[in-house]
Design a protein around this motif. Structure first.
Motif, mmCIF file in Angstrom:
data_model
loop_
_atom_site.group_PDB
_atom_site.id
_atom_site.type_symbol
_atom_site.label_atom_id
_atom_site.label_comp_id
_atom_site.label_asym_id
_atom_site.label_seq_id
_atom_site.Cartn_x
_atom_site.Cartn_y
_atom_site.Cartn_z
ATOM 1 N N TYR A 102 0.855 -1.179 0.000
ATOM 2 C CA TYR A 102 0.000 0.000 0.000
ATOM 3 C C TYR A 102 0.897 1.237 0.000
ATOM 4 C CZ TYR A 102 -3.439 3.490 1.417
ATOM 5 O OH TYR A 102 -4.249 4.604 1.470
ATOM 6 N N LYS A 103 0.667 2.149 -0.937
ATOM 7 C CA LYS A 103 1.467 3.368 -1.016
ATOM 8 C C LYS A 103 0.863 4.420 -0.083
ATOM 9 C CE LYS A 103 3.544 4.703 -4.727
ATOM 10 N NZ LYS A 103 4.911 4.153 -4.500
ATOM 11 N N LEU A 104 1.652 4.830 0.897
ATOM 12 C CA LEU A 104 1.192 5.841 1.837
ATOM 13 C C LEU A 104 1.127 7.204 1.164
ATOM 14 C CD1 LEU A 104 3.285 4.786 4.952
ATOM 15 C CD2 LEU A 104 0.891 4.261 4.486
ATOM 16 N N ASP A 105 2.104 7.486 0.302
ATOM 17 C CA ASP A 105 2.146 8.722 -0.471
ATOM 18 C C ASP A 105 3.099 8.506 -1.641
ATOM 19 O OD1 ASP A 105 4.791 9.052 0.575
ATOM 20 O OD2 ASP A 105 3.968 10.070 2.334
ATOM 21 N N ASP A 106 3.538 9.604 -2.264
ATOM 22 C CA ASP A 106 4.381 9.475 -3.452
ATOM 23 C C ASP A 106 5.748 8.872 -3.147
ATOM 24 O OD1 ASP A 106 2.376 10.553 -4.963
ATOM 25 O OD2 ASP A 106 3.162 12.610 -4.863
ATOM 26 N N ARG A 107 6.192 8.956 -1.907
ATOM 27 C CA ARG A 107 7.520 8.468 -1.550
ATOM 28 C C ARG A 107 7.513 7.157 -0.762
ATOM 29 N NH1 ARG A 107 11.786 11.898 -2.315
ATOM 30 N NH2 ARG A 107 11.373 14.133 -2.585
ATOM 31 N N ASN A 108 6.520 6.967 0.080
ATOM 32 C CA ASN A 108 6.556 5.888 1.068
ATOM 33 C C ASN A 108 5.553 4.780 0.774
ATOM 34 O OD1 ASN A 108 8.459 7.282 2.989
ATOM 35 N ND2 ASN A 108 6.786 8.780 2.971
ATOM 36 N N THR A 109 6.035 3.547 0.903
ATOM 37 C CA THR A 109 5.205 2.371 0.648
ATOM 38 C C THR A 109 5.410 1.363 1.764
ATOM 39 O OG1 THR A 109 5.505 2.681 -1.741
ATOM 40 C CG2 THR A 109 4.665 0.553 -1.016
ATOM 41 N N ILE A 110 4.327 0.735 2.200
ATOM 42 C CA ILE A 110 4.415 -0.342 3.180
ATOM 43 C C ILE A 110 3.929 -1.640 2.526
ATOM 44 C CG2 ILE A 110 4.169 1.125 5.205
ATOM 45 C CD1 ILE A 110 1.218 0.318 5.328
ATOM 46 N N GLY A 111 4.370 -2.753 3.068
ATOM 47 C CA GLY A 111 3.960 -4.046 2.541
ATOM 48 C C GLY A 111 3.978 -5.104 3.630
ATOM 49 N N ALA A 112 3.357 -6.220 3.357
ATOM 50 C CA ALA A 112 3.357 -7.358 4.280
ATOM 51 C C ALA A 112 3.321 -8.630 3.455
ATOM 52 C CB ALA A 112 2.163 -7.291 5.234
ATOM 53 N N SER A 113 3.885 -9.692 4.013
ATOM 54 C CA SER A 113 3.882 -10.962 3.290
ATOM 55 C C SER A 113 3.949 -12.125 4.265
ATOM 56 C CB SER A 113 5.057 -11.039 2.306
ATOM 57 O OG SER A 113 6.292 -10.957 2.990
ATOM 58 N N LEU A 114 3.460 -13.257 3.821
ATOM 59 C CA LEU A 114 3.492 -14.498 4.596
ATOM 60 C C LEU A 114 4.021 -15.600 3.701
ATOM 61 C CD1 LEU A 114 2.778 -16.202 7.122
ATOM 62 C CD2 LEU A 114 0.512 -16.554 6.092
ATOM 63 N N ARG A 115 5.055 -16.285 4.172
ATOM 64 C CA ARG A 115 5.668 -17.405 3.456
ATOM 65 C C ARG A 115 5.424 -18.660 4.286
ATOM 66 N NH1 ARG A 115 11.407 -16.368 0.846
ATOM 67 N NH2 ARG A 115 10.774 -14.347 1.634
ATOM 68 N N TYR A 116 4.808 -19.686 3.685
ATOM 69 C CA TYR A 116 4.475 -20.917 4.413
ATOM 70 C C TYR A 116 5.012 -22.122 3.651
ATOM 71 C CZ TYR A 116 1.761 -24.569 6.735
ATOM 72 O OH TYR A 116 1.385 -25.696 7.416
ATOM 73 N N PHE A 117 5.847 -22.901 4.341
ATOM 74 C CA PHE A 117 6.486 -24.064 3.739
ATOM 75 C C PHE A 117 6.004 -25.327 4.444
ATOM 76 C CE2 PHE A 117 10.360 -26.830 3.168
ATOM 77 C CZ PHE A 117 10.244 -26.962 1.791
ATOM 78 N N SER A 118 5.322 -26.192 3.719
ATOM 79 C CA SER A 118 4.812 -27.441 4.272
ATOM 80 C C SER A 118 5.619 -28.621 3.753
ATOM 81 C CB SER A 118 3.336 -27.632 3.884
ATOM 82 O OG SER A 118 2.888 -28.925 4.273
ATOM 83 N N LEU A 119 6.093 -29.459 4.674
ATOM 84 C CA LEU A 119 6.855 -30.633 4.291
ATOM 85 C C LEU A 119 5.984 -31.878 4.190
ATOM 86 C CD1 LEU A 119 8.953 -28.682 6.004
ATOM 87 C CD2 LEU A 119 10.488 -30.567 5.522
ATOM 88 N N GLY A 120 4.665 -31.709 4.160
ATOM 89 C CA GLY A 120 3.768 -32.834 3.985
ATOM 90 C C GLY A 120 3.630 -33.687 5.242
ATOM 91 N N SER A 121 3.260 -34.923 5.061
ATOM 92 C CA SER A 121 3.062 -35.858 6.168
ATOM 93 C C SER A 121 4.265 -36.790 6.275
ATOM 94 C CB SER A 121 1.793 -36.683 5.949
ATOM 95 O OG SER A 121 0.657 -35.841 5.902
ATOM 96 N N ILE A 122 4.791 -36.945 7.495
ATOM 97 C CA ILE A 122 5.986 -37.739 7.730
ATOM 98 C C ILE A 122 5.684 -38.852 8.729
ATOM 99 C CG2 ILE A 122 8.403 -37.693 8.416
ATOM 100 C CD1 ILE A 122 7.741 -35.975 5.979
ATOM 101 N N GLN A 123 6.051 -40.073 8.395
ATOM 102 C CA GLN A 123 5.910 -41.195 9.310
ATOM 103 C C GLN A 123 7.093 -41.222 10.271
ATOM 104 O OE1 GLN A 123 3.441 -43.806 9.587
ATOM 105 N NE2 GLN A 123 4.606 -44.009 11.496
ATOM 106 N N LEU A 124 6.816 -41.247 11.591
ATOM 107 C CA LEU A 124 7.867 -41.287 12.598
ATOM 108 C C LEU A 124 7.967 -42.674 13.217
ATOM 109 C CD1 LEU A 124 7.141 -37.966 14.545
ATOM 110 C CD2 LEU A 124 8.614 -38.311 12.564
ATOM 111 N N THR A 125 9.204 -43.090 13.522
ATOM 112 C CA THR A 125 9.436 -44.324 14.267
ATOM 113 C C THR A 125 10.541 -44.087 15.282
ATOM 114 O OG1 THR A 125 11.126 -45.210 12.777
ATOM 115 C CG2 THR A 125 8.830 -45.729 12.244
#
Length: 396
Positions: free
Chosen positions: A114-137
């Motif tokens: 989102y641009k606050l004005d002609d000079r300043n901009t803010i942003g946000a992001s989410l990065r999600y990494f899934s390794l799936g289902s893992i069988q444990l023993t």
């Protein structure tokens, strides 16, 4: 170690080594890292932070620190957000990761600005990494159930332009790594790793003429993941985040009123300690002690390789990319990424397409590699971007 993973997670054994390592001697097991590269003697927590989630940059060999920005710019150079010409927008990207090995590992990325004005901009992001289902023993091969390890990072970004040619940007990041929470290792009960980090970046661009055609030359830099170390247990060792220095340039040439070409070249290096060579008694015989502070690790990373300057050069990765736009509506992209065989051996070609229509863009990239030697073979990235409002000009 009281239990072990026995299924498909072998390919990301570096992450498991971080969780279950019970001593300060950091070791790598298995034969491939989470980011798809071969093992090397640079060890970090959360290697998923080195994956480029942006399909556009992914199609250009992961180059793009100095390429014109879009909604996903925070993932490669936060300062580029300052030069966006729309008031606000958002994007979502999805990558089925290492699909040549397993079907259910993926990286999702959601970002907005989102641009606050002609000079300043803010942003946000989410990065999600899934390794799936893992069988444990356990060590007796007794079933311990199914685990769903995952990692995430949430960013808040601020970028400011200083005229039409220069901008600075920074991101504040929270990272959480839940690989085996609740289990036990020699370091005690395993818990999710947590860390705080920042990115610091800049971009310079200028208009000029190349080959008799109007052009834009740009240079960019980003130091990402400067932050606290991460630990997975109260008494276990702490590990560096993948602090990475990316430096690059780009040139965009307008061939005519319909066609333009962009050429990009990036260099990147991890700013973390290189593991030394130990003798049978655990004494360092070549290299430097990796157990140091974060600032010492960053500054020392330029001269701590056991093999000297020649090995330091091998730690520099190279990414190059090409982008062609027709009428600012259709794009064709290609690139190449190189990493030394001694430092991961992640070498591949990339291809991709882009389509821009009205308020949204669709990006697609495909990674070309030998399916029998690279876990990154046939990697796909998809991106959907939305930009809203009338174009705005950067304040001079």
């Amino acid at each position: 170690m009281n239990f072990k993973y026995i299924s498909k997670l072998a390919f990301s054994a570096i992450s498991m080594a971080l969780v279950f390592s019970g001593s300060n001697a950091q070791v790598i097991i298995g034969n491939s890292q989470t980011n798809g590269s071969e093992p090397n003697n640079i060890i970090t927590a959360v290697p998923f932070m080195l994956i480029t989630p942006d399909a556009r940059a992914g199609a250009m060999g992961d180059a793009g620190v100095a390429v014109a920005g879009d909604v996903n710019s925070a993932s490669i150079n936060p300062s580029k957000l300052a030069f966006l010409d729309k008031p606000y927008g958002f994007a979502v990207s999805y990558s089925p990761w290492l699909k040549s090995l397993v079907p259910d590992i993926n990286l999702a990325y959601l970002s907005g600005f989102y641009k606050l004005d002609d000079r300043n901009t803010i942003g946000a992001s989410l990065r999600y990494f899934s390794l799936g289902s893992i069988q444990l023993t356990d060590i007796n091969q007794q079933d311990l159930g199914i685990a769903n390890p995952n990692e995430l990072a949430f960013d808040f970004t601020f970028a400011r332009s200083f005229g039409e040619e220069f901008a600075l940007g920074s991101s504040l990041r929270y990272i959480y790594s839940n690989l085996a929470s609740g289990q036990f290792s020699s370091g005690g009960q395993v818990r999710g790793g947590k860390a705080i980090a920042v990115d610091v970046s800049g971009l310079y661009k200028t208009s000029t003429t190349l080959f008799g055609k109007p052009a834009v030359l740009s240079a960019g830099a980003n130091i990402s993941n400067i932050g606290t170390k991460m630990s997975y247990s109260d008494d276990g060792p702490s590990f560096f985040l993948p602090t990475n220095f990316k430096l690059g340039g780009a040139s965009t040439i307008a061939v005519d009123e319909y066609s333009s070409f962009t050429f990009a070249l990036d260099f990147n290096k991890l700013l973390v300690p290189t593991q030394p060579i130990y003798d049978a008694n655990g004494q360092i015989v070549s290299g430097q002690d990796p157990n140091r502070s974060v600032p010492a690790g960053i500054f020392g990373s330029f001269g701590d390789a056991p093999g000297g300057f020649s090995e330091e050069l091998k730690e520099v990765g190279i990414s190059t990319g090409l982008e062609y736009w027709y009428n600012q509506q259709f794009a064709i992209r290609a690139g190449y990424n190189y990493q030394s065989p001694m430092k991961g051996d992640s070498r591949y070609f990339t291809l991709g397409l882009g389509l821009k229509y009205n308020v949204f863009n669709i990006d697609f990239s495909y990674l070309l590699a030998n399916a029998q030697t690279s876990p990154l073979a046939n990697t796909l990235r998809f991106g959907l971007l939305f930009n809203f409002g009338e174009k705005t000009a950067v304040k001079k």
